[in-house]
Write a protein that holds these residues in place. Structure first.
Motif, PDB file in Angstrom:
ATOM      1  N   GLU A  36      -3.538  -5.230   3.240  1.00  0.00           N
ATOM      2  CA  GLU A  36      -3.256  -4.955   1.673  1.00  0.00           C
ATOM      3  C   GLU A  36      -1.859  -4.697   1.125  1.00  0.00           C
ATOM      4  O   GLU A  36      -0.997  -4.369   0.150  1.00  0.00           O
ATOM      5  CB  GLU A  36      -4.056  -3.614   1.316  1.00  0.00           C
ATOM      6  N   SER A 368     -12.200   2.077  -4.885  1.00  0.00           N
ATOM      7  CA  SER A 368     -11.593   2.144  -3.878  1.00  0.00           C
ATOM      8  C   SER A 368     -11.845   2.071  -2.217  1.00  0.00           C
ATOM      9  O   SER A 368     -12.564   2.687  -2.185  1.00  0.00           O
ATOM     10  CB  SER A 368     -10.340   2.836  -3.930  1.00  0.00           C
ATOM     11  N   SER A 369     -10.632   1.680  -0.946  1.00  0.00           N
ATOM     12  CA  SER A 369     -11.100   1.387  -0.273  1.00  0.00           C
ATOM     13  C   SER A 369     -10.433   2.441   1.156  1.00  0.00           C
ATOM     14  O   SER A 369      -9.244   2.302   0.135  1.00  0.00           O
ATOM     15  CB  SER A 369     -11.354   0.222   0.494  1.00  0.00           C
ATOM     16  N   GLU A 372      -7.340  -0.048   0.712  1.00  0.00           N
ATOM     17  CA  GLU A 372      -6.337   0.126  -0.461  1.00  0.00           C
ATOM     18  C   GLU A 372      -5.757   1.383  -0.738  1.00  0.00           C
ATOM     19  O   GLU A 372      -4.735   1.685  -1.056  1.00  0.00           O
ATOM     20  CB  GLU A 372      -7.356  -0.182  -1.084  1.00  0.00           C
ATOM     21  N   ARG A 373      -6.582   2.437  -0.572  1.00  0.00           N
ATOM     22  CA  ARG A 373      -6.241   3.953  -0.691  1.00  0.00           C
ATOM     23  C   ARG A 373      -4.173   4.421   0.148  1.00  0.00           C
ATOM     24  O   ARG A 373      -3.597   4.712  -0.377  1.00  0.00           O
ATOM     25  CB  ARG A 373      -7.145   5.549  -0.656  1.00  0.00           C
ATOM     26  N   LYS A 376      -1.401   2.165  -0.561  1.00  0.00           N
ATOM     27  CA  LYS A 376      -1.179   2.110  -1.626  1.00  0.00           C
ATOM     28  C   LYS A 376      -0.337   3.498  -1.581  1.00  0.00           C
ATOM     29  O   LYS A 376       0.948   3.882  -2.329  1.00  0.00           O
ATOM     30  CB  LYS A 376      -2.155   3.147  -2.855  1.00  0.00           C
TER      31      LYS A 376
END
Length: 391
Positions: A36, A368-369, A372-373, A376
């Protein structure tokens, strides 16, 4: 969630290094986050010469084409002695010392899944690069809570329980981010496997490697022989990946009698990829263990559990044995037969406990996964756009 991004307009590309100088079970805790992050940053996995092939296989499986793998050497003399000692992984301290200057001079952030950061901490200037700490499992016994946590600039946490324990112990740094359990993302595409051709319940026996707590040294072979002698259950014996590595308890494959390997109702795995990627926790109907936090992965889908207290620990008021709330605890293998029968009948008494513990362990959020979190939050942190919220 205990954080928010002040500005979503994060465009500054960062160079981020993930260190892989450990056993394969560490891989699943960071590869999907690396994927990601690589969408908007330059991401490298720094590893040793000729690492376990699983590294490349896993990156291919998750389609992490933008992640760059660099194989870096250790000291020549140390490489020679590692070879003589048949070490597949170089000694971590020497490898990091050899590559400290390169790492410090070429990356904005370095991610660790364990505590081998002291050389970078000592030699870095003006707190650069940033040191990021990922867990390599769910927090279980007290050994998972170390003062070294405070050495890191950023901590990735999997859930509220871990956050609360860190807070109570004074181990929260300035940026402790709860994002969920990235390993779930890494293993979700692995097909579920069947190991037996009958319809009998399958028990997973998963002893820990720590000789002070593990049931293996005192009771392990008794467990295997019990399942060999009965006809009602299948058994998967998949201990912690380190139980049969190195000199831990002097365990070798020869510790296990050959007839157990040949049994139709017993599957033995002493440390393959499957023992690290939740294959067995997904395939079993009943968990049998001691102090391995793998049980937390097992109860993501609530199912019966039994725990072996080989050394008569006083555990009821000790948070280090929190997982023993998920099922009955036995002190001798002679009680196993009755426990197997009763735990299936009485599982309703433990199901709600398991659901509560899973909710405390693993943060979830619609839309969201965990990976992903995590990515981010890391990008926001490195760009100065991460704001921490008080819980």
């Amino acid at each position: 969630m205990n954080w928010k991004v002040i500005s979503d307009n994060i465009k500054q590309e960062k160079r981020i290094a993930f260190l892989f100088i450990d056993e394969i079970h560490h891989l699943y805790h960071f590869v999907t986050v690396a994927k990601e992050l690589a969408k908007t940053n330059k991401v490298h996995i720094l590893t040793y010469n000729s690492p376990n092939p699983l590294l490349y296989k896993l990156l291919k499986d998750i389609k992490a084409e933008n992640v760059i793998v660099e194989e870096l050497p250790t000291y020549t003399f140390r490489a020679l002695t590692d070879k003589l000692k048949k070490k597949k992984i170089p000694r971590k301290g020497f490898w990091i010392k050899k590559n400290t200057r390169y790492i410090l001079n070429n990356f904005d952030a370095v991610v660790f899944t364990d505590f081998f950061h002291k050389y970078l901490l000592k030699d870095r200037k003006q707190n650069s690069p940033k040191l990021l700490k990922f867990p390599h499992g769910t927090a279980g016994r007290a050994y998972a809570f170390k003062n070294n946590e405070l050495d890191f600039d950023f901590q990735l946490l999997v859930g509220k329980f871990q956050y609360d324990q860190f807070k109570n112990m004074g181990l929260l740094g300035d940026f402790p981010v709860i994002a969920g359990y990235p390993k779930i993302d890494a293993v979700q595409q692995i097909p579920q496997q069947e190991f037996f051709t009958n319809n009998k319940p399958t028990v997973l026996y998963n002893p820990h490697f720590d000789p002070e707590f593990s049931s293996w040294k005192k009771d392990g072979l008794k467990v295997l022989e019990y399942f060999y002698a009965q006809t009602e259950y299948n058994l998967i014996f998949a201990p912690h990946i380190n139980l049969f590595k190195g000199n831990q308890n002097k365990n070798t494959i020869t510790t296990i009698p050959e007839h157990l390997f040949a049994a139709d109702n017993i599957h033995i795995d002493l440390g393959s990829e499957a023992s690290a990627n939740m294959t067995y926790t997904r395939a079993a109907d009943i968990y049998l263990g001691d102090v391995s936090s793998q049980v937390y992965e097992f109860i993501i889908e609530p199912r019966p559990c039994i725990f072996i207290n080989s050394y008569d620990f006083e555990y009821k008021n000790d948070f280090s044995f929190r997982f023993w709330k998920c099922g009955p605890v036995i002190n001798k293998i002679e009680d196993l037969m009755n426990s197997l029968e009763e735990v299936q009948k009485d599982f309703k008494n433990y199901k709600k406990v398991q659901e509560r513990i899973s909710a405390e362990n693993f943060y979830n959020e619609e839309g969201s996964s965990p990976s992903e979190r995590s990515a981010k939050a890391i990008s926001a942190f490195l760009n100065g756009s991460l704001e921490m919220l008080e819980l």
